[in-house]
Design a protein around this motif. Structure first.
Motif, short mmCIF file in Angstrom:
data_model
loop_
_atom_site.label_atom_id
_atom_site.label_comp_id
_atom_site.label_asym_id
_atom_site.label_seq_id
_atom_site.Cartn_x
_atom_site.Cartn_y
_atom_site.Cartn_z
N MET A 1 0.83 -1.18 0.00
CA MET A 1 0.00 0.00 0.00
C MET A 1 0.88 1.25 0.00
N LEU A 2 0.55 2.19 -0.87
CA LEU A 2 1.29 3.44 -0.92
C LEU A 2 0.59 4.50 -0.09
N PRO A 3 1.35 5.35 0.56
CA PRO A 3 0.70 6.42 1.34
C PRO A 3 0.13 7.48 0.41
N ASP A 4 -1.11 7.90 0.69
CA ASP A 4 -1.71 8.99 -0.08
C ASP A 4 -1.13 10.32 0.36
N ILE A 5 -1.04 10.49 1.68
CA ILE A 5 -0.55 11.74 2.25
C ILE A 5 0.38 11.42 3.41
N THR A 6 1.51 12.09 3.42
CA THR A 6 2.46 11.97 4.53
C THR A 6 2.59 13.34 5.16
N VAL A 7 2.48 13.39 6.48
CA VAL A 7 2.67 14.63 7.21
C VAL A 7 3.98 14.54 7.98
N LEU A 8 4.89 15.48 7.69
CA LEU A 8 6.18 15.51 8.36
C LEU A 8 6.29 16.79 9.17
N ALA A 9 6.60 16.66 10.46
CA ALA A 9 6.86 17.83 11.29
C ALA A 9 8.32 18.21 11.12
N VAL A 10 8.57 19.45 10.74
CA VAL A 10 9.93 19.93 10.55
C VAL A 10 10.17 21.16 11.40
N THR A 11 11.33 21.22 12.01
CA THR A 11 11.66 22.37 12.85
C THR A 11 12.58 23.34 12.14
N GLY A 12 13.11 22.92 11.03
CA GLY A 12 13.98 23.77 10.21
C GLY A 12 13.80 23.35 8.77
N GLY A 13 14.74 23.65 7.93
CA GLY A 13 14.69 23.17 6.57
C GLY A 13 14.95 21.68 6.53
N LEU A 14 14.65 21.05 5.42
CA LEU A 14 14.89 19.61 5.30
C LEU A 14 16.37 19.28 5.39
N ASP A 15 17.23 20.21 5.01
CA ASP A 15 18.66 19.95 5.08
C ASP A 15 19.16 19.83 6.52
N SER A 16 18.43 20.43 7.46
CA SER A 16 18.85 20.36 8.86
C SER A 16 18.32 19.11 9.57
N ASP A 17 17.47 18.34 8.89
CA ASP A 17 16.90 17.12 9.48
C ASP A 17 17.03 15.98 8.46
#
Length: 89
Positions: free
Chosen positions: A1-17
């Motif tokens: 099963m593929l995810p329809d929607i993914t929610v990611l909590a980010v505290t900075g840019g994606l490069d910092s996490d």
């Protein structure tokens, strides 16, 4: 099963996490690509995330902004109806 929607909590840019960056890249690399909502903290510089925003498929939503979250969910849902969140139905 593929995810329809993914929610990611980010505290900075994606490069910092690196973990969030890898999840983001993995979800977007699926066929069809999954929609993503990046939940940014109140003090996160959203400009750092603008580079990954994709009209209708990748949304940046501030924590506590329920209206923006609902708009993002609806938009991704409509695009998923076409089986490709990067294309309008």
């Amino acid at each position: 099963m593929l995810p329809d929607i993914t929610v990611l909590a980010v505290t900075g840019g994606l490069d910092s996490d690196p973990a969030a960056r890898e999840v983001f890249r993995g979800v977007r690399a699926l066929d069809p690509p999954g929609g993503v909502i990046l939940r940014a903290g109140a003090d996160t510089l959203v400009a750092e995330l603008d580079a990954v925003a994709t009209e209708g498929a990748v949304h940046i939503v501030r924590e506590g902004d329920a209206d923006s979250l609902m708009r993002a969910l609806r938009t991704i849902g409509l695009r998923r109806a076409s089986c490709d969140p990067d294309e309008m139905p």
